[in-house]
Design a protein around this motif. Sequence first.
Motif, short mmCIF file in Angstrom:
data_model
loop_
_atom_site.label_atom_id
_atom_site.label_comp_id
_atom_site.label_asym_id
_atom_site.label_seq_id
_atom_site.Cartn_x
_atom_site.Cartn_y
_atom_site.Cartn_z
N ASP A 1 0.80 -1.23 0.00
CA ASP A 1 0.00 0.00 0.00
C ASP A 1 0.83 1.28 0.00
OD1 ASP A 1 0.98 0.06 2.55
OD2 ASP A 1 -0.94 -0.27 3.56
N THR A 2 2.15 1.16 0.11
CA THR A 2 2.96 2.38 0.21
C THR A 2 4.01 2.44 -0.90
OG1 THR A 2 2.65 2.31 2.59
CG2 THR A 2 4.39 3.75 1.77
N VAL A 3 3.88 3.45 -1.76
CA VAL A 3 4.89 3.69 -2.79
C VAL A 3 5.38 5.13 -2.62
CG1 VAL A 3 5.35 3.85 -5.26
CG2 VAL A 3 3.85 2.05 -4.41
N SER A 4 6.66 5.30 -2.38
CA SER A 4 7.23 6.65 -2.32
C SER A 4 7.91 6.94 -3.63
CB SER A 4 8.28 6.74 -1.21
OG SER A 4 7.69 6.62 0.05
N LYS A 5 7.69 8.15 -4.16
CA LYS A 5 8.37 8.51 -5.41
C LYS A 5 9.35 9.62 -5.12
CE LYS A 5 4.92 6.48 -8.21
NZ LYS A 5 4.03 6.48 -9.35
N LEU A 6 10.61 9.25 -5.19
CA LEU A 6 11.69 10.16 -4.81
C LEU A 6 12.26 10.82 -6.07
CD1 LEU A 6 13.77 11.30 -2.79
CD2 LEU A 6 14.94 9.09 -2.85
N ASP B 1 21.95 16.58 6.27
CA ASP B 1 21.47 17.95 6.06
C ASP B 1 20.40 18.03 4.98
OD1 ASP B 1 23.31 18.61 7.92
OD2 ASP B 1 24.80 19.39 6.52
N VAL B 2 20.08 16.89 4.33
CA VAL B 2 19.07 16.92 3.26
C VAL B 2 17.68 16.68 3.85
CG1 VAL B 2 18.30 15.87 1.08
CG2 VAL B 2 20.75 16.01 1.59
N GLU B 3 16.74 17.57 3.51
CA GLU B 3 15.33 17.39 3.90
C GLU B 3 14.62 16.78 2.71
OE1 GLU B 3 13.21 18.39 6.46
OE2 GLU B 3 14.73 19.23 7.82
N GLU B 4 13.99 15.64 2.86
CA GLU B 4 13.37 14.99 1.71
C GLU B 4 11.93 14.60 1.99
OE1 GLU B 4 14.63 14.72 -1.80
OE2 GLU B 4 12.52 14.65 -1.34
N LYS B 5 11.02 15.47 1.57
CA LYS B 5 9.58 15.25 1.80
C LYS B 5 9.05 14.03 1.05
CE LYS B 5 7.86 18.99 4.11
NZ LYS B 5 8.74 18.57 5.19
N ASP B 6 9.71 13.67 -0.06
CA ASP B 6 9.21 12.58 -0.90
C ASP B 6 9.15 11.24 -0.17
OD1 ASP B 6 8.79 14.20 -3.03
OD2 ASP B 6 10.54 13.58 -4.17
N LEU B 7 9.86 11.12 0.93
CA LEU B 7 9.87 9.83 1.64
C LEU B 7 8.91 9.82 2.83
CD1 LEU B 7 13.72 9.10 1.49
CD2 LEU B 7 11.91 8.02 0.14
N ASP B 8 8.10 10.89 2.96
CA ASP B 8 7.22 11.00 4.14
C ASP B 8 6.30 9.80 4.34
OD1 ASP B 8 8.39 13.34 4.83
OD2 ASP B 8 6.67 14.64 4.37
N ASN B 9 5.73 9.29 3.23
CA ASN B 9 4.76 8.20 3.44
C ASN B 9 5.41 6.89 3.91
OD1 ASN B 9 5.81 7.88 0.88
ND2 ASN B 9 3.90 7.23 -0.06
N ILE B 10 6.62 6.61 3.41
CA ILE B 10 7.27 5.38 3.87
C ILE B 10 7.74 5.56 5.33
CG2 ILE B 10 9.61 5.87 2.95
CD1 ILE B 10 8.02 2.45 2.85
N ILE B 11 8.10 6.79 5.67
CA ILE B 11 8.52 7.05 7.05
C ILE B 11 7.34 6.89 8.01
CG2 ILE B 11 9.30 8.93 8.59
CD1 ILE B 11 11.42 9.44 6.38
N LYS B 12 6.20 7.36 7.56
CA LYS B 12 4.99 7.18 8.38
C LYS B 12 4.70 5.69 8.58
CE LYS B 12 0.21 8.65 8.38
NZ LYS B 12 -0.86 8.97 7.41
N LYS B 13 4.87 4.93 7.51
CA LYS B 13 4.63 3.48 7.59
C LYS B 13 5.59 2.84 8.60
CE LYS B 13 2.60 -0.23 5.98
NZ LYS B 13 2.46 -0.86 4.66
N ILE B 14 6.84 3.28 8.56
CA ILE B 14 7.83 2.74 9.50
C ILE B 14 7.44 3.06 10.94
CG2 ILE B 14 10.23 2.97 10.30
CD1 ILE B 14 11.00 3.49 7.35
N LYS B 15 6.97 4.29 11.16
CA LYS B 15 6.61 4.69 12.52
C LYS B 15 5.41 3.91 13.04
CE LYS B 15 8.47 9.36 12.53
NZ LYS B 15 8.12 10.77 12.34
N ASN B 16 4.57 3.43 12.12
CA ASN B 16 3.40 2.66 12.56
C ASN B 16 3.66 1.17 12.65
OD1 ASN B 16 1.71 4.87 12.81
ND2 ASN B 16 1.20 4.87 10.63
N LEU B 17 4.90 0.79 12.39
CA LEU B 17 5.23 -0.65 12.38
C LEU B 17 5.09 -1.27 13.77
CD1 LEU B 17 6.35 -2.97 10.57
CD2 LEU B 17 8.63 -2.22 11.24
#
Length: 262
Positions: free
Chosen positions: A224-229, A246-262
Motif C-alpha cells: 500500500d505504500t509507494v514513495s516517489k523520490l 542535512d538533506v530534507e526529503e519530503k518525498d519519503l514522508d509516506n514510507i517514514i509514516k509506515k515505519i513509525k506505525n510498524l
Amino acid sequence: MENKKLNFDKFKVSPRKGSNIKKTIAVMSGKGGVGKSSVTSLIASKLRKDGKKIAILDADITGPSIPQAFGIEDRIRALEDGAMIPAKSKSGIEIMSINLVLDSKTSPVVWRSSIVTNVLKQFYSEADWGDLDYLLIDMPPGTSDIPLTVFQSLNIDGVIAVTTPQDLVGMVVEKSLNMAKMMGKPILGIVENMSYFKAPDTGKVYKIFGEGATDDIANKFAIDTVSKLAINPKITKMIDEGRIEDVEEKDLDNIIKKIKNL
Ligand SMILES: Nc1ncnc2c1ncn2[C@@H]1O[C@H](COP(=O)(O)OP(=O)(O)O)[C@@H](O)[C@H]1O
Ligand SMILES: [Mg+2]
C-alpha cells in the motif's frame, strides 16, 4: 512426501546482551546503483531528526557506501569483552560498516561469501547497539548469499524495496519482493527512486526515465505504500560531502509514516 514448512530457526543469531532493538528493517533492491544506500541514509536521517534512536548496519560488505554518505572518519572500536562499538554520525546515528574496520577505505574485500556472511552476523550480534528504535540494514543488491543470511539469521520486521522507473529494474525488483515474500517478511513499501525531476526555475515536472511500473508492481504484491523520490542534485552533492543528514526529503514522508506505525 510430507510437505514440511521450512524452519530457519537454527540459523538465527541474536544481538548481544544489553542491545535492545525494537524494529529491524531491511532495505533491498534488485540491482545496484538504484539508490538503496541513499534511501537508507535519508530515512535514517529523518527518523533521527524526529527523535528516534537509529542505527544502520551496512550489509553491502563489498560495496559499502554508508560511511561516505555520513562523512564518518571514526572507526569501529572493539572492547576486550568482544563488544564492538559502532561509529556515530553527527546527529547520533550508529553505524557498523566494513569500511570502518579495513585499513584503508579503498582496500577491496576479497573474501569468500562464507566469510562475508560471518562478518555480517558478527556485526549484528556483537555490536553494542544499546537501545534502538530502529536498525536499518542496507543490503547488497540482488538475492544472493547476504540477503539470504539477513532474512534467515537476523530478526527482520519489515522490508523496503528500492527501484527506479526503468522496466528492467521493475522486473528485477520483483525478484527481491518474491524473495521477501518467500521468507515470510512483511513488505512495508517500495521507493521508486529517480522517479521525476522538478525544474527549480519553472517547477515543471519531467519524467526523465519514463513512467515507472512501480504502481503496477505494488498492486500485484498488495503493497500500500509507494514513495516517489525525485532526482535531486542535492542528494548527490551532500553524499559526496558526507552531509546526507542535512538533506530534507519530503518525498519519503509516506514510507517514514509506515515505519513509525510498524
Ligand atoms: N534521488 C537521487 N537524486 C540524485 N542522486 C541520487 C539519487 N539517489 C541516488 N543518487 C546518487 O546515485 C548514486 C548511487 O546511489 P546509491 O544509493 O549508492 O545506490 P545503491 O546503494 O543502490 O547502489 C549515488 O552517487 C547517489 O549520490
Ligand atoms: Mg549501496
